[in-house]
Design an enzyme around this catalytic site. Structure first.
Site, PDB file in Angstrom:
ATOM      1  N   ARG A  86       0.849  -1.186   0.000  1.00 33.96           N
ATOM      2  CA  ARG A  86       0.000   0.000   0.000  1.00 33.96           C
ATOM      3  C   ARG A  86       0.886   1.236   0.000  1.00 33.96           C
ATOM      4  O   ARG A  86       2.035   1.194   0.432  1.00 33.96           O
ATOM      5  CB  ARG A  86      -0.908  -0.015   1.229  1.00 33.96           C
ATOM      6  CG  ARG A  86      -1.752  -1.269   1.351  1.00 33.96           C
ATOM      7  CD  ARG A  86      -2.475  -1.340   2.682  1.00 33.96           C
ATOM      8  NE  ARG A  86      -3.585  -0.392   2.742  1.00 33.96           N
ATOM      9  CZ  ARG A  86      -4.348  -0.229   3.810  1.00 33.96           C
ATOM     10  NH1 ARG A  86      -4.104  -0.921   4.911  1.00 33.96           N
ATOM     11  NH2 ARG A  86      -5.346   0.636   3.792  1.00 33.96           N
TER      12      ARG A  86
ATOM     13  N   ASP B 243       0.898   5.741   0.565  1.00 36.42           N
ATOM     14  CA  ASP B 243       0.193   6.887   1.131  1.00 36.42           C
ATOM     15  C   ASP B 243      -0.238   7.867   0.053  1.00 36.42           C
ATOM     16  O   ASP B 243       0.203   7.798  -1.101  1.00 36.42           O
ATOM     17  CB  ASP B 243       1.095   7.619   2.121  1.00 36.42           C
ATOM     18  CG  ASP B 243       1.155   6.934   3.462  1.00 36.42           C
ATOM     19  OD1 ASP B 243       0.308   6.064   3.729  1.00 36.42           O
ATOM     20  OD2 ASP B 243       2.059   7.259   4.250  1.00 36.42           O
TER      21      ASP B 243
ATOM     22  N   ARG C 200       9.698   8.191   4.668  1.00 37.96           N
ATOM     23  CA  ARG C 200       9.611   9.647   4.713  1.00 37.96           C
ATOM     24  C   ARG C 200      10.175  10.196   6.028  1.00 37.96           C
ATOM     25  O   ARG C 200      10.770  11.283   6.059  1.00 37.96           O
ATOM     26  CB  ARG C 200       8.171  10.083   4.510  1.00 37.96           C
ATOM     27  CG  ARG C 200       7.660   9.806   3.095  1.00 37.96           C
ATOM     28  CD  ARG C 200       6.160   9.914   2.986  1.00 37.96           C
ATOM     29  NE  ARG C 200       5.685  11.225   3.398  1.00 37.96           N
ATOM     30  CZ  ARG C 200       4.406  11.510   3.635  1.00 37.96           C
ATOM     31  NH1 ARG C 200       3.480  10.550   3.524  1.00 37.96           N
ATOM     32  NH2 ARG C 200       4.047  12.722   3.993  1.00 37.96           N
TER      33      ARG C 200
END
Length: 311
Positions: A64, A66, A211
């Site tokens: 998945r 973001d 990130r």
């Protein structure tokens, strides 16, 4: 190895389980996974493939992503309800997909293949434009940093994260993974003119993990933190002590690796801004680990719902 100009077969029907390579610009999506309240890449793919098949198609992905994260080699799989040729699946899907999503290839795989549970490694590249003036042509798929970055210091600091560690300091507060432990295969920071690339591969990643790592590395590059900052932060195992989260626009999902027996097509690693490096999918060896040995040897079946999220 495939080439950039292989012709798609239009006569042989493909049935059973199929794998696909997907590319997308995530700017206008709330991530890959299907959502009831917002546009997603998965919803667009399922809608397009269902048009080609003339019946409902459900897809599963290697990971998945973001909101705002891009992909150049997201691997999905689905069970084909009808026979269609390679060309029909690719051209048909792309005809019904928006311009920011594209099917790159399709390949038959055994019934025990699962795009997520069969994956041995996942690779991302984070792109920073390091220059005084804001970028224009690249603005949707890089992060602008106007402060000079010491890339050598960033690369040295990053090596503290290679190996198997508890990455609690780099996981989002809302991360739903059962464990913060991950195996980082490699982490490299390199400069190519104004482009600074954080190239990272691991067995899997926690929510916002990459990130958050990039945010901490940028602090080292700017000189606001010393090189030992990353190692100290890792040892704290506390996200509240962590650094800033880098923006999503610079993050690209560039590869998902599987056992060679599946013989998935190989292609140049993206994004195309880095095509000059000449590296193709599958060229680097995957470090040995218990998980890798397990997934190379056991039946690959979905036994429980998806619980982990990639950045």
């Amino acid at each position: 190895m495939t080439t950039l100009f292989d012709l798609f077969d239009e006569t042989t029907p493909l049935t059973g389980r199929l794998a696909m390579g997907i590319e997308y610009d995530g700017t206008h999506y709330r991530g890959f996974q299907r959502l009831s309240h917002s546009a997603s890449v998965q919803w667009s793919l399922e809608k397009a493939l269902s048009r080609v098949a003339a019946t409902a198609v459900r897809v599963h992905a290697s990971g998945r992503t973001d909101s705002g994260v891009h992909a150049t080699r997201q691997i999905i799989h689905f069970d084909s309800p009808v026979p269609r040729s390679e060309k029909s699946w690719i051209f048909g899907a792309n005809t019904h997909l928006p311009k920011d999503i594209s099917v790159r290839w399709v390949a038959p795989v055994p019934d025990d293949f699962h795009s997520r549970l069969s994956a041995l490694a996942r690779r991302y590249r984070y792109l920073l434009i390091n220059q005084l003036n804001r970028p224009v042509l690249e603005r949707a798929n890089v992060t602008w940093c106007r402060d000079p970055l010491d890339v050598d210091a960033m690369n040295r600091a990053a090596q503290a994260l290679v190996g198997e560690h508890d990455f609690s300091s780099f996981r989002a507060a809302g991360c739903r993974s059962n464990t913060p432990w991950r195996h980082m295969h490699f982490l490299e920071v390199k400069r190519h003119g104004p482009l600074v690339v954080v190239d990272i591969q691991g067995n899997a990643f926690l929510h916002h993990m990459i990130r958050n790592i990039v945010g901490a590395l940028v602090s080292v590059g700017r000189g606001t933190q010393d090189e030992a900052w990353i190692e100290r932060l890792l040892a704290l195992k506390n996200r509240r002590k962590g650094d800033a989260t880098a923006p999503a626009c610079g993050l690209h999902f560039v590869d998902s690796r599987y056992d060679e027996a599946f013989a998935l097509p190989q292609e140049p690693l993206g994004p195309n801004l880095l095509a000059f490096t000449g590296e193709w999918s599958g060229e680097r060896a995957i470090p040995d680990s218990r998980m890798v040995r397990l997934r190379r040897g056991r039946p690959r079946q979905l036994t429980h719902p998806e619980k982990e999220r990639t950045p």
